[in-house]
Every structure is written in C-alpha cells, then in structure tokens.
Design a protein around this motif. Structure first.
Motif, PDB file in Angstrom:
ATOM      1  N   LEU A  40      28.694-115.679-133.960  1.00 44.55           N
ATOM      2  CA  LEU A  40      30.259-115.932-133.504  1.00 44.55           C
ATOM      3  C   LEU A  40      31.088-114.828-133.742  1.00 44.55           C
ATOM      4  N   VAL A  41      32.087-114.415-133.006  1.00 46.66           N
ATOM      5  CA  VAL A  41      32.717-113.057-133.158  1.00 46.66           C
ATOM      6  C   VAL A  41      34.022-113.456-132.951  1.00 46.66           C
ATOM      7  N   PRO A  42      34.827-113.333-134.026  1.00 45.92           N
ATOM      8  CA  PRO A  42      36.485-113.789-134.094  1.00 45.92           C
ATOM      9  C   PRO A  42      37.309-112.915-132.955  1.00 45.92           C
ATOM     10  N   GLY A  43      38.504-113.625-132.689  1.00 46.67           N
ATOM     11  CA  GLY A  43      39.567-112.953-131.817  1.00 46.67           C
ATOM     12  C   GLY A  43      40.391-112.141-132.784  1.00 46.67           C
ATOM     13  N   HIS A  44      41.279-111.674-132.065  1.00 44.94           N
ATOM     14  CA  HIS A  44      42.344-110.798-132.530  1.00 44.94           C
ATOM     15  C   HIS A  44      43.100-111.514-133.768  1.00 44.94           C
ATOM     16  N   THR A  45      42.974-110.746-135.004  1.00 46.74           N
ATOM     17  CA  THR A  45      43.699-111.377-136.396  1.00 46.74           C
ATOM     18  C   THR A  45      42.910-112.190-136.977  1.00 46.74           C
ATOM     19  N   GLU A  46      41.696-112.934-136.243  1.00 47.32           N
ATOM     20  CA  GLU A  46      41.063-113.987-136.793  1.00 47.32           C
ATOM     21  C   GLU A  46      40.023-113.631-137.836  1.00 47.32           C
ATOM     22  N   SER A  47      39.676-114.496-138.850  1.00 46.69           N
ATOM     23  CA  SER A  47      38.610-114.175-139.648  1.00 46.69           C
ATOM     24  C   SER A  47      37.537-115.186-139.237  1.00 46.69           C
ATOM     25  N   ARG A  70      35.521-105.134-138.445  1.00 48.14           N
ATOM     26  CA  ARG A  70      36.438-104.268-139.313  1.00 48.14           C
ATOM     27  C   ARG A  70      37.882-104.119-138.962  1.00 48.14           C
ATOM     28  N   GLY A  71      38.615-104.212-140.090  1.00 47.37           N
ATOM     29  CA  GLY A  71      40.009-104.070-139.801  1.00 47.37           C
ATOM     30  C   GLY A  71      40.724-105.507-139.742  1.00 47.37           C
ATOM     31  N   LEU A 108      35.516-114.883-128.894  1.00 44.61           N
ATOM     32  CA  LEU A 108      36.837-115.303-128.447  1.00 44.61           C
ATOM     33  C   LEU A 108      37.652-114.167-128.280  1.00 44.61           C
ATOM     34  N   SER A 109      38.380-114.149-126.931  1.00 48.61           N
ATOM     35  CA  SER A 109      39.445-113.196-126.783  1.00 48.61           C
ATOM     36  C   SER A 109      38.865-111.567-126.894  1.00 48.61           C
ATOM     37  N   GLU A 212      45.418-109.829-143.841  1.00 52.32           N
ATOM     38  CA  GLU A 212      44.350-109.254-143.844  1.00 52.32           C
ATOM     39  C   GLU A 212      43.982-108.353-142.821  1.00 52.32           C
ATOM     40  N   TYR A 213      44.716-108.136-141.924  1.00 51.44           N
ATOM     41  CA  TYR A 213      44.641-107.348-140.525  1.00 51.44           C
ATOM     42  C   TYR A 213      45.263-106.070-140.664  1.00 51.44           C
ATOM     43  N   ASP A 214      44.837-105.110-140.068  1.00 51.01           N
ATOM     44  CA  ASP A 214      45.228-103.714-140.276  1.00 51.01           C
ATOM     45  C   ASP A 214      46.173-103.784-138.815  1.00 51.01           C
ATOM     46  N   PRO A 215      47.400-103.401-138.652  1.00 46.71           N
ATOM     47  CA  PRO A 215      48.323-103.376-137.425  1.00 46.71           C
ATOM     48  C   PRO A 215      47.766-102.206-136.395  1.00 46.71           C
TER      49      PRO A 215
END
Length: 317
Positions: A40-47, A70-71, A108-109, A212-215
């Motif tokens: 399972l691969v998360p979407g943007h900003t998701e953990s 990463r990020g 997702l996404s 936790e996210y790198d902008p």
C-alpha cells in the motif's frame, strides 16, 4: 524537526521496523506472512497509518505492507530528490529487499501514480497487479497530453502556498502566514471549489501528517520537476499487469476547464486506451460521491472492491 526511526506497529503486536531501501528510511507495517502480498502506497502528505483500518481488513486474506515514502511520515527528507523515478526506484528496492516475492500494489493519489509507475517499470516479475486509487494521472503534470493540468485545480494552489509559507524542509515554518494566505492568495474560484469537493480538502494548517511532510514534495509537482523524466503517457504505454482503477468525486468546470477532483473523465478514458493498448485488462469502478481517499473514508468498501477484483487473478507466492 526531522525525526528518524521510531516505533512502527506491525499487526500482531508492536515491533520496531526501520528499512533501508535507498538513502532514506521507510517504516513498514505488515500482516500474516502466509498470505499473498500487497503493498500500500500512501497519497500526498499521508503516512502508512492512513491505511491502518484497511490493513486490518486486508490481513484476513493478504500479507500487508504499508510504507512511508521519502519526504513523508517518518521517512527521511531528501532535498532535491523528489521525482517519480526516484520514488519508484525506492519501491523497487523495497519489494526486492523486504517483500521478496511478487506483490499486488495499491496506491492513492500520487501513490496511485506510483502504482502506475510500478506497473510499467518495476523489475520483471515483481508486480502481479496494480490498483490505481483515484490517481491524478495527467492531472498532476504541468503540461499533460490530455485534459487539465495540476495548475487547473485546488491542489496545485495549496502545494504552492505550503511551499511558500512553510518552506522546503520547514525552513520558514510560518503557520499563521499559511492560514492567512489560504484566504488572501488564492484565485476567486478556489474557496467554492474546495467546498464542493466530496469530504472537502484537508485543512491547510499543520496537523501531524503535515508536520512530518517536506513541503518541497508538493513544489516538485507544481514546478513539474517530479515528472520531468517520467511522462505519464509514455509510462502508461509500458504497463505490464492488470489494472483496477477507482474514480471518485470529480467535476470539470465547463467555463474555465478547472478540475475539482483528482482526474477527469476524459483523462480516465485515455488511461484506459493506453493500458488496454498494452494487452492488459483495465477494470474501472466509479464512486461518484466518494472522497479522494476511499481507504481512509470507507475502508470496508475499499477492501471489498480490491479483494473482489483480485479474487479472479492467479495467486502467486
């Protein structure tokens, strides 16, 4: 602010898990080693923990892996190294070093775009099948082959503002400035568009996942750097496995062409043409009132949709 390592809860009890799959660290959650594997691969900003309830349900039939890219999450920030090819290379190494057998991938996404990347470019035999959960194929490019671009929807503007006010690697960290900019520095059409979205958009303010996210991650999309060496159309011409595509709430404004949602009908039709052109099956499931993250909003429906589709695929070790 950058954290490294930490506790990762695996199904069956708490364990520490930190996996080297490149220069960054990935956290993993797994379940039931005897079953076929799914990643399972998360979407943007998701953990990875965005999948927690879906993982519990999937664990009845699959060994489940969920990963922090990463990020994002507890993985390392890697300035200047956010691209589809870099992310994809991380996932290929993860499958090789950690899973070690053929796997179904679901994302997702932006994670759905990476699911597409793996379905095209993974090492031979790594991927059994791919689930694209509401992926912004073409719509996350700056100059797509078809349909609206990332600059023609709410998300592109939000990515830009986060980068401006929080800075790469949170080097600015002006949370109050970001909140003010969300009403002051957006196009006139954006607030109404955000309100119209099923489930709405997540708050721009820093919740834990955003901290936790790198902008710089989002800026890589808005600037076009993330897909500079990975054209979506060329990628989809290389798909090598069956695909399940779930399409959630979306609307294209007939006057402006702005896209509310992840991907337009026109873009999905082009994805279908390209995937079927490779000789692989393309299964489309429409959920017109579903928010962007089905696995987060309605994990039971997500799992039922995926498991039902996978039931007819050959089982591999």
């Amino acid at each position: 602010m950058r954290r490294e390592g930490g506790q990762c809860r695996l199904r069956g009890g708490p364990h520490r898990s930190r996996v080297e799959a490149g220069p960054d660290r990935h956290r993993v959650a797994r379940a039931r080693a005897a079953n076929p594997a799914i990643l399972l691969v998360p979407g943007h900003t998701e953990s990875w923990w965005g999948y927690e309830e879906a993982m519990r349900l999937l664990a009845e039939t699959y060994q489940v892996y969920a990963i922090d890219l990463r990020g994002q999450g507890r993985s390392t920030w890697t300035p200047g190294r956010y691209s589809l090819d870099v992310f994809g290379g991380d996932l290929v190494r993860f499958i090789d070093r950690v899973i070690g057998r053929p796997v179904v991938v679901s994302g997702l996404s932006s994670g759905g775009v990476l699911s597409a990347w793996l379905s095209a470019y993974a090492s031979p035999g790594q991927i059994r099948a791919a689930v694209y959960e509401d992926p912004p194929l073409f719509a996350s490019e700056t100059t797509p082959a078809i349909g609206p671009s990332i600059r023609q929807g709410p998300v592109g503007h939000i990515f830009r503002l986060r980068y401006r006010w929080l800075g790469p690697q949170w080097s600015i960290g002006d949370e109050a400035g970001l909140q003010a900019a969300m009403t002051r520095e957006v196009p006139e059409w954006l607030p109404a568009a955000m309100r119209s979205m099923a489930g709405g958009l997540p708050p721009a303010g820093p919740k834990q996942n955003l901290r936790e996210y790198d902008p710089e991650w989002g800026d890589a999309f808005v600037s076009g750097r993330v897909a500079l060496t990975c054209d979506h159309e060329a990628m989809l011409r290389q798909v090598k496995v069956p695909v399940l595509f779930t399409h959630h709430f979306h609307h294209v404004d007939p006057d402006t062409g702005n896209l509310i949602g992840a991907i337009s009908d026109e873009q999905v039709r082009h994805v279908r043409r390209l995937v079927e052109g490779t000789g692989n099956s393309f299964t489309y499931r429409a959920f017109p009132t579903m928010p962007h993250s089905m696995h987060g909003h309605d994990p039971a429906t997500f799992v039922a949709t995926v498991v039902e589709w996978l039931a007819d695929l050959p089982r591999a070790g």
